[in-house]
Motif scaffolding. Sequence first.
Motif, mmCIF file in Angstrom:
data_model
loop_
_atom_site.group_PDB
_atom_site.id
_atom_site.type_symbol
_atom_site.label_atom_id
_atom_site.label_comp_id
_atom_site.label_asym_id
_atom_site.label_seq_id
_atom_site.Cartn_x
_atom_site.Cartn_y
_atom_site.Cartn_z
ATOM 1 N N VAL A 250 0.844 -1.205 0.000
ATOM 2 C CA VAL A 250 0.000 0.000 0.000
ATOM 3 C C VAL A 250 0.880 1.257 0.000
ATOM 4 C CG1 VAL A 250 -1.570 1.342 1.492
ATOM 5 C CG2 VAL A 250 -2.027 -1.077 1.018
ATOM 6 N N ILE A 251 1.916 1.224 0.831
ATOM 7 C CA ILE A 251 2.796 2.398 0.928
ATOM 8 C C ILE A 251 3.611 2.542 -0.366
ATOM 9 C CG2 ILE A 251 4.630 3.503 2.279
ATOM 10 C CD1 ILE A 251 1.869 3.096 3.752
ATOM 11 N N ALA A 252 4.069 1.424 -0.900
ATOM 12 C CA ALA A 252 4.830 1.478 -2.155
ATOM 13 C C ALA A 252 3.966 2.056 -3.272
ATOM 14 C CB ALA A 252 5.325 0.086 -2.534
ATOM 15 N N TYR A 253 2.685 1.702 -3.288
ATOM 16 C CA TYR A 253 1.796 2.239 -4.325
ATOM 17 C C TYR A 253 1.708 3.770 -4.208
ATOM 18 C CZ TYR A 253 -2.179 3.452 -7.118
ATOM 19 O OH TYR A 253 -2.979 4.074 -8.044
ATOM 20 N N LEU A 254 1.667 4.287 -2.993
ATOM 21 C CA LEU A 254 1.585 5.749 -2.817
ATOM 22 C C LEU A 254 2.853 6.423 -3.334
ATOM 23 C CD1 LEU A 254 0.155 6.082 0.810
ATOM 24 C CD2 LEU A 254 -1.093 5.982 -1.340
ATOM 25 N N LEU A 255 3.982 5.761 -3.110
ATOM 26 C CA LEU A 255 5.271 6.379 -3.462
ATOM 27 C C LEU A 255 5.636 6.157 -4.928
ATOM 28 C CD1 LEU A 255 7.314 5.269 -0.307
ATOM 29 C CD2 LEU A 255 6.281 7.528 -0.753
ATOM 30 N N ALA A 256 5.270 5.027 -5.474
ATOM 31 C CA ALA A 256 5.702 4.677 -6.839
ATOM 32 C C ALA A 256 4.615 3.849 -7.548
ATOM 33 C CB ALA A 256 7.016 3.896 -6.777
ATOM 34 N N PRO A 257 3.502 4.505 -7.892
ATOM 35 C CA PRO A 257 2.389 3.749 -8.486
ATOM 36 C C PRO A 257 2.762 3.078 -9.801
ATOM 37 C CG PRO A 257 1.971 6.135 -8.544
ATOM 38 C CD PRO A 257 3.178 5.928 -7.694
ATOM 39 N N TRP A 258 3.819 3.586 -10.451
ATOM 40 C CA TRP A 258 4.228 3.004 -11.737
ATOM 41 C C TRP A 258 4.802 1.592 -11.592
ATOM 42 C CZ3 TRP A 258 6.054 7.479 -9.502
ATOM 43 C CH2 TRP A 258 7.287 7.389 -8.873
ATOM 44 N N LEU A 259 5.072 1.171 -10.362
ATOM 45 C CA LEU A 259 5.565 -0.206 -10.167
ATOM 46 C C LEU A 259 4.430 -1.233 -10.222
ATOM 47 C CD1 LEU A 259 8.075 0.263 -7.183
ATOM 48 C CD2 LEU A 259 8.514 0.360 -9.652
ATOM 49 N N PHE A 260 3.187 -0.733 -10.273
ATOM 50 C CA PHE A 260 2.026 -1.630 -10.166
ATOM 51 C C PHE A 260 1.166 -1.523 -11.416
ATOM 52 C CE2 PHE A 260 3.407 -0.459 -5.967
ATOM 53 C CZ PHE A 260 3.291 -1.624 -5.219
ATOM 54 N N SER A 261 0.487 -2.613 -11.739
ATOM 55 C CA SER A 261 -0.473 -2.522 -12.839
ATOM 56 C C SER A 261 -1.746 -3.293 -12.502
ATOM 57 C CB SER A 261 0.140 -3.025 -14.141
ATOM 58 O OG SER A 261 0.639 -4.313 -13.960
ATOM 59 N N GLY A 262 -2.831 -2.849 -13.111
ATOM 60 C CA GLY A 262 -4.125 -3.476 -12.853
ATOM 61 C C GLY A 262 -5.174 -2.872 -13.760
ATOM 62 N N ARG A 263 -6.422 -2.985 -13.370
ATOM 63 C CA ARG A 263 -7.483 -2.353 -14.173
ATOM 64 C C ARG A 263 -8.677 -1.959 -13.302
ATOM 65 N NH1 ARG A 263 -9.874 -7.390 -17.769
ATOM 66 N NH2 ARG A 263 -7.758 -7.334 -18.590
ATOM 67 N N ASN A 264 -9.459 -1.030 -13.827
ATOM 68 C CA ASN A 264 -10.674 -0.625 -13.128
ATOM 69 C C ASN A 264 -11.708 -1.735 -13.265
ATOM 70 O OD1 ASN A 264 -9.946 2.013 -12.245
ATOM 71 N ND2 ASN A 264 -10.042 2.664 -14.383
ATOM 72 N N ALA A 265 -12.369 -2.061 -12.185
ATOM 73 C CA ALA A 265 -13.351 -3.142 -12.230
ATOM 74 C C ALA A 265 -14.394 -2.944 -11.131
ATOM 75 C CB ALA A 265 -12.652 -4.497 -12.013
ATOM 76 N N ASN A 266 -15.519 -3.606 -11.315
ATOM 77 C CA ASN A 266 -16.508 -3.623 -10.238
ATOM 78 C C ASN A 266 -16.124 -4.715 -9.233
ATOM 79 O OD1 ASN A 266 -19.223 -5.004 -9.120
ATOM 80 N ND2 ASN A 266 -19.478 -2.798 -9.337
ATOM 81 N N VAL A 267 -16.178 -4.350 -7.968
ATOM 82 C CA VAL A 267 -15.859 -5.315 -6.904
ATOM 83 C C VAL A 267 -17.017 -5.328 -5.910
ATOM 84 C CG1 VAL A 267 -14.225 -5.965 -5.080
ATOM 85 C CG2 VAL A 267 -13.390 -4.789 -7.133
ATOM 86 N N VAL A 268 -17.556 -6.488 -5.647
ATOM 87 C CA VAL A 268 -18.550 -6.636 -4.574
ATOM 88 C C VAL A 268 -18.063 -7.712 -3.599
ATOM 89 C CG1 VAL A 268 -20.583 -5.823 -5.872
ATOM 90 C CG2 VAL A 268 -19.918 -8.237 -5.988
ATOM 91 N N ILE A 269 -18.625 -7.661 -2.411
ATOM 92 C CA ILE A 269 -18.157 -8.553 -1.347
ATOM 93 C C ILE A 269 -19.237 -9.564 -1.015
ATOM 94 C CG2 ILE A 269 -17.242 -8.644 1.020
ATOM 95 C CD1 ILE A 269 -15.577 -6.872 -0.901
ATOM 96 N N GLU A 270 -18.865 -10.813 -0.963
ATOM 97 C CA GLU A 270 -19.809 -11.852 -0.528
ATOM 98 C C GLU A 270 -19.919 -11.808 0.992
ATOM 99 O OE1 GLU A 270 -22.444 -13.771 -0.246
ATOM 100 O OE2 GLU A 270 -21.884 -14.515 -2.231
ATOM 101 N N THR A 271 -21.132 -11.531 1.493
ATOM 102 C CA THR A 271 -21.306 -11.455 2.955
ATOM 103 C C THR A 271 -22.122 -12.623 3.514
ATOM 104 O OG1 THR A 271 -23.251 -10.062 2.652
ATOM 105 C CG2 THR A 271 -21.167 -8.931 3.091
ATOM 106 N N GLN A 272 -22.717 -13.413 2.639
ATOM 107 C CA GLN A 272 -23.539 -14.500 3.189
ATOM 108 C C GLN A 272 -23.420 -15.815 2.439
ATOM 109 O OE1 GLN A 272 -27.422 -12.844 3.294
ATOM 110 N NE2 GLN A 272 -27.274 -11.928 1.278
ATOM 111 N N GLY A 273 -22.220 -16.060 1.907
ATOM 112 C CA GLY A 273 -22.031 -17.321 1.190
ATOM 113 C C GLY A 273 -21.948 -18.498 2.165
ATOM 114 N N GLU A 274 -22.391 -19.637 1.714
ATOM 115 C CA GLU A 274 -22.295 -20.821 2.580
ATOM 116 C C GLU A 274 -20.831 -21.190 2.804
ATOM 117 O OE1 GLU A 274 -23.979 -25.402 2.861
ATOM 118 O OE2 GLU A 274 -24.458 -24.191 1.094
#
Length: 317
Positions: A250-274
């Motif tokens: 997390v701290i490295a991302y703040l200091l040097a975001p160019w070291l990381f890659s990814g993409r924008n996406a929808n994220v939801v959280i499973e709160t009641q899965g068996e």
Amino acid sequence: MLAESRRTIIIDTDPGQDDAIAILFALGAKDKLDVRAITTVAGNVPLDLTSRNALIVLGWANRTDIPVYAGCSRPLVCDLVTAEDFHGKTGLDGVALDEPTVGLADGHAVDFMIRTLGRAAEKSVTVCLIGPMTNLAVALTKEPTIVRGIKEVVMMAGAFHTRGNVTPVAEFNVYVDPHAAAVVFGSGAPIVVLPLDTTHKALSTKARVTRLSELGNRAGKLIGAILNSHAQREIEKFGAQGGPLHDPCVIAYLLAPWLFSGRNANVVIETQGEFTTGETVVDWYGTTGRPANAFWINDVDADSFYALLTETVRRLP
Ligand code: BDR
Ligand code: CA
């Protein structure tokens, strides 16, 4: 002279071995990061220990001027699950712990967040979440308008391309308080996620740990000792070349975001899965039509990440 572009951050944390390293990393980057406060939450160990550990870590860096606010002692709905098996009974296995030399700041972490984000200029404060997200979820529920003051929420959380570390699909921080994670992901705040997908590529190999241990300062020695103890358990569990280093990403991302890659996406959280409670469901291919609510990072230049960590820790006592 401190750079004008210094980023104001709050570190919300459950120290925790890798949390301790993340805090030291942030403190070493004093010219770039203004750590306004540390807020603690129950997670790796109970709240009294995470709060005590935060104070101890600040002492290691001679930065007890930074306030530590204790926050929520349990998740919103679930019973607390802790991780002494990984972080040790104290939460900071591998190093001797002295008593903290200062006490906690007055007031609750949630109230501190509401006050600080509520008064902040629009999009000016970055909230780093490196534990269960209970504190920010409660703050956002109590006072939803505080989202306005948030520049970004940058979090270590979740797993998608890699599987979970607590259950086959759930990562610890989300698993411990999935309802809080659901609130944060639904808040409309700009979110950046450093999941296990990434942190499992940032392995603390022997050579990388040795470089930190041999910096010649106290911080390097402490980090080396923590990593030697931390990595061993992770290597036993995941059978890799070294342990994954989670929260410092997390701290490295703040200091040097160019070291990381990814993409924008929808994220939801499973709160009641068996079987799947705490799963981060990432719409990587955009199949649901749900709007993106997070930048999901799935890769890191690990050598550069460790070089940055080492050079930053070099500046500490
Ligand atoms: C996360 O869980 C905790 O044990 C670590 O401190 C990190 O925040 C990794 O899943
Ligand atoms: Ca943590």
